[in-house]
Motif scaffolding. Structure first.
Motif, PDB file in Angstrom:
ATOM      1  N   LEU A  62       0.814  -1.219   0.000  1.00  0.00           N
ATOM      2  CA  LEU A  62       0.000   0.000   0.000  1.00  0.00           C
ATOM      3  C   LEU A  62       0.851   1.275   0.000  1.00  0.00           C
ATOM      4  CD1 LEU A  62      -2.714  -1.106   2.590  1.00  0.00           C
ATOM      5  CD2 LEU A  62      -2.966  -0.937   0.107  1.00  0.00           C
ATOM      6  N   LYS A  63       2.178   1.098  -0.018  1.00  0.00           N
ATOM      7  CA  LYS A  63       3.118   2.220  -0.031  1.00  0.00           C
ATOM      8  C   LYS A  63       2.900   3.173   1.149  1.00  0.00           C
ATOM      9  CE  LYS A  63       3.628   1.996  -5.050  1.00  0.00           C
ATOM     10  NZ  LYS A  63       3.494   2.707  -6.349  1.00  0.00           N
ATOM     11  N   GLY A  64       2.588   2.573   2.292  1.00  0.00           N
ATOM     12  CA  GLY A  64       2.451   3.360   3.515  1.00  0.00           C
ATOM     13  C   GLY A  64       1.227   4.244   3.574  1.00  0.00           C
ATOM     14  N   LYS A  65       0.161   3.872   2.835  1.00  0.00           N
ATOM     15  CA  LYS A  65      -1.065   4.682   2.846  1.00  0.00           C
ATOM     16  C   LYS A  65      -2.291   3.804   3.046  1.00  0.00           C
ATOM     17  CE  LYS A  65       0.784   8.257  -0.241  1.00  0.00           C
ATOM     18  NZ  LYS A  65       0.596   8.980  -1.529  1.00  0.00           N
ATOM     19  N   CYS A  66      -3.352   4.382   3.609  1.00  0.00           N
ATOM     20  CA  CYS A  66      -4.623   3.679   3.776  1.00  0.00           C
ATOM     21  C   CYS A  66      -5.212   3.379   2.403  1.00  0.00           C
ATOM     22  CB  CYS A  66      -5.594   4.517   4.611  1.00  0.00           C
ATOM     23  SG  CYS A  66      -7.276   3.849   4.690  1.00  0.00           S
ATOM     24  N   ARG A  67      -5.686   2.165   2.204  1.00  0.00           N
ATOM     25  CA  ARG A  67      -6.264   1.759   0.926  1.00  0.00           C
ATOM     26  C   ARG A  67      -7.528   2.575   0.580  1.00  0.00           C
ATOM     27  NH1 ARG A  67      -5.877  -3.172  -1.585  1.00  0.00           N
ATOM     28  NH2 ARG A  67      -4.965  -4.091   0.310  1.00  0.00           N
ATOM     29  N   TYR A  68      -8.215   3.057   1.632  1.00  0.00           N
ATOM     30  CA  TYR A  68      -9.540   3.638   1.434  1.00  0.00           C
ATOM     31  C   TYR A  68      -9.556   5.165   1.386  1.00  0.00           C
ATOM     32  CZ  TYR A  68     -10.261  -1.145   2.842  1.00  0.00           C
ATOM     33  OH  TYR A  68     -10.173  -2.503   2.931  1.00  0.00           O
ATOM     34  N   CYS A  69      -8.686   5.812   2.136  1.00  0.00           N
ATOM     35  CA  CYS A  69      -8.703   7.278   2.147  1.00  0.00           C
ATOM     36  C   CYS A  69      -7.350   7.901   1.786  1.00  0.00           C
ATOM     37  CB  CYS A  69      -9.168   7.801   3.502  1.00  0.00           C
ATOM     38  SG  CYS A  69      -7.990   7.499   4.849  1.00  0.00           S
ATOM     39  N   GLY A  70      -6.339   7.070   1.669  1.00  0.00           N
ATOM     40  CA  GLY A  70      -5.019   7.581   1.299  1.00  0.00           C
ATOM     41  C   GLY A  70      -4.239   8.198   2.443  1.00  0.00           C
ATOM     42  N   ASN A  71      -4.781   8.076   3.672  1.00  0.00           N
ATOM     43  CA  ASN A  71      -4.086   8.623   4.842  1.00  0.00           C
ATOM     44  C   ASN A  71      -2.739   7.930   5.024  1.00  0.00           C
ATOM     45  OD1 ASN A  71      -3.843  10.169   7.288  1.00  0.00           O
ATOM     46  ND2 ASN A  71      -4.332   8.300   8.421  1.00  0.00           N
ATOM     47  N   ILE A  73       0.323   6.149   6.639  1.00  0.00           N
ATOM     48  CA  ILE A  73       0.507   5.244   7.779  1.00  0.00           C
ATOM     49  C   ILE A  73       1.937   5.401   8.288  1.00  0.00           C
ATOM     50  CG2 ILE A  73       0.451   2.846   8.566  1.00  0.00           C
ATOM     51  CD1 ILE A  73      -1.389   2.263   6.151  1.00  0.00           C
ATOM     52  N   SER A  74       2.088   5.541   9.585  1.00  0.00           N
ATOM     53  CA  SER A  74       3.411   5.755  10.171  1.00  0.00           C
ATOM     54  C   SER A  74       4.334   4.571   9.911  1.00  0.00           C
ATOM     55  CB  SER A  74       3.285   5.984  11.684  1.00  0.00           C
ATOM     56  OG  SER A  74       4.562   6.045  12.279  1.00  0.00           O
ATOM     57  N   ILE A  75       5.587   4.865   9.602  1.00  0.00           N
ATOM     58  CA  ILE A  75       6.603   3.833   9.375  1.00  0.00           C
ATOM     59  C   ILE A  75       6.878   3.034  10.645  1.00  0.00           C
ATOM     60  CG2 ILE A  75       8.512   5.398   9.937  1.00  0.00           C
ATOM     61  CD1 ILE A  75       8.546   2.637   7.243  1.00  0.00           C
ATOM     62  N   THR A  76       6.476   3.585  11.792  1.00  0.00           N
ATOM     63  CA  THR A  76       6.725   2.885  13.056  1.00  0.00           C
ATOM     64  C   THR A  76       5.988   1.554  13.124  1.00  0.00           C
ATOM     65  OG1 THR A  76       4.929   4.077  14.169  1.00  0.00           O
ATOM     66  CG2 THR A  76       7.144   5.014  14.342  1.00  0.00           C
ATOM     67  N   TYR A  77       4.886   1.416  12.399  1.00  0.00           N
ATOM     68  CA  TYR A  77       4.113   0.170  12.434  1.00  0.00           C
ATOM     69  C   TYR A  77       4.913  -1.017  11.886  1.00  0.00           C
ATOM     70  CZ  TYR A  77      -0.074   2.710  13.852  1.00  0.00           C
ATOM     71  OH  TYR A  77      -0.978   3.470  14.549  1.00  0.00           O
ATOM     72  N   PRO A  78       5.395  -0.978  10.649  1.00  0.00           N
ATOM     73  CA  PRO A  78       6.192  -2.115  10.159  1.00  0.00           C
ATOM     74  C   PRO A  78       7.525  -2.252  10.892  1.00  0.00           C
ATOM     75  CG  PRO A  78       6.263  -0.306   8.582  1.00  0.00           C
ATOM     76  CD  PRO A  78       5.199   0.043   9.589  1.00  0.00           C
TER      77      PRO A  78
END
Length: 254
Positions: A62-71, A73-78
């Protein structure tokens, strides 16, 4: 082949647990349940599908973005998912499939949550420390029952760690009371000898990293610096290398 399968299994479980720890870090400060409702985007509130929740891989696809709104996503998650998986692998390498593997991955998982929350919110929640202390005491009872450890060792470890940090907290005021809980938690898992080593390592790491942060202007001299993560690092090093460190100094000085 079996050994490789063991490493792969532990790594995958580490990624999955790491993903769950991300949920804990996000929801606990908000006083939300960590099991319900299912994961959703914090911006558009869309419930995430299973294909959005594959550790590391979904973030990359998803290239670090929400599939639905494009928000974004913080790199801290992965990063946290990978970090957890690596810690699990190292613990498995050290202890194999044993009670100590399960004991220490539980400890490290709790400390990852506590450390992240402490860094982000400068707070330590009893909803993380109390269950951790109870878990440590349960493992201590199990070890005592099967004659592979001493409940007294772990109980004294909790008391010594809590008293040392408690004295520092109340004498200097430079640390928070939550650090007492973290120290007690670690003590129930690692015993009194490693607890002392943990505290020494925590202050050394805190001093070195603090100096670097101040020298690079990332932190000011008066800025708050969470000590919980340094206790966690001290506990991690003590569990993985503590016996070797203690034996080295015993040989060196005696």
């Amino acid at each position: 082949m079996i050994k490789i399968l063991g490493y792969v299994t532990v790594f995958i479980y580490g990624l999955i647990i790491g993903s769950f720890l991300n949920v804990c870090v996000y929801r606990i400060p908000l006083n939300q349940s960590i099991v319900y409702p299912p994961s959703n985007c914090p911006r558009c509130n869309t419930r995430l599908n299973w294909k959005d929740l594959i550790p590391v891989l979904s973030y990359a696809i998803l290239k670090g973005k929400c599939r639905y709104c494009g928000n974004k996503i913080s790199i801290t998650y992965p990063v946290q998912e990978l970090f957890t998986a690596i810690i699990f692998l190292i613990t498995y390498y050290k202890y194999g499939f044993s009670i100590y593997l399960f004991k220490y991955v539980i400890l490290f998982s709790i400390l990852i949550v506590i450390s992240n929350i402490d860094i982000k919110h400068q707070d330590v929640y009893t909803s993380t420390t109390i269950p951790g202390i109870i878990s440590g005491l349960i493992f201590a009872i199990i070890e005592q029952y099967f004659a592979i450890g001493s409940f007294k060792n772990y109980f004294i470890g909790a008391v010594i760690a809590a008293v040392i940090i408690g004295l520092i907290v109340y004498i200097t005021g430079a640390m928070g009371e939550g650090d007492i809980e973290i120290a007690a938690l670690c003590g129930t898992f690692i015993g009194w000898k490693l607890s002392i080593l943990m505290i020494i390592l925590a202050f050394i790491l805190g001093g070195v990293i603090g100096t670097i942060l101040i020298a690079t202007n990332i932190k000011g001299r008066r800025d708050y610096m969470a000590f919980g993560p340094f206790l966690a690092l001290g506990a991690l090093i003590s569990v993985l290398f503590g016996s070797a460190i203690i034996n080295y100094y015993l040989v060196l000085f005696f």
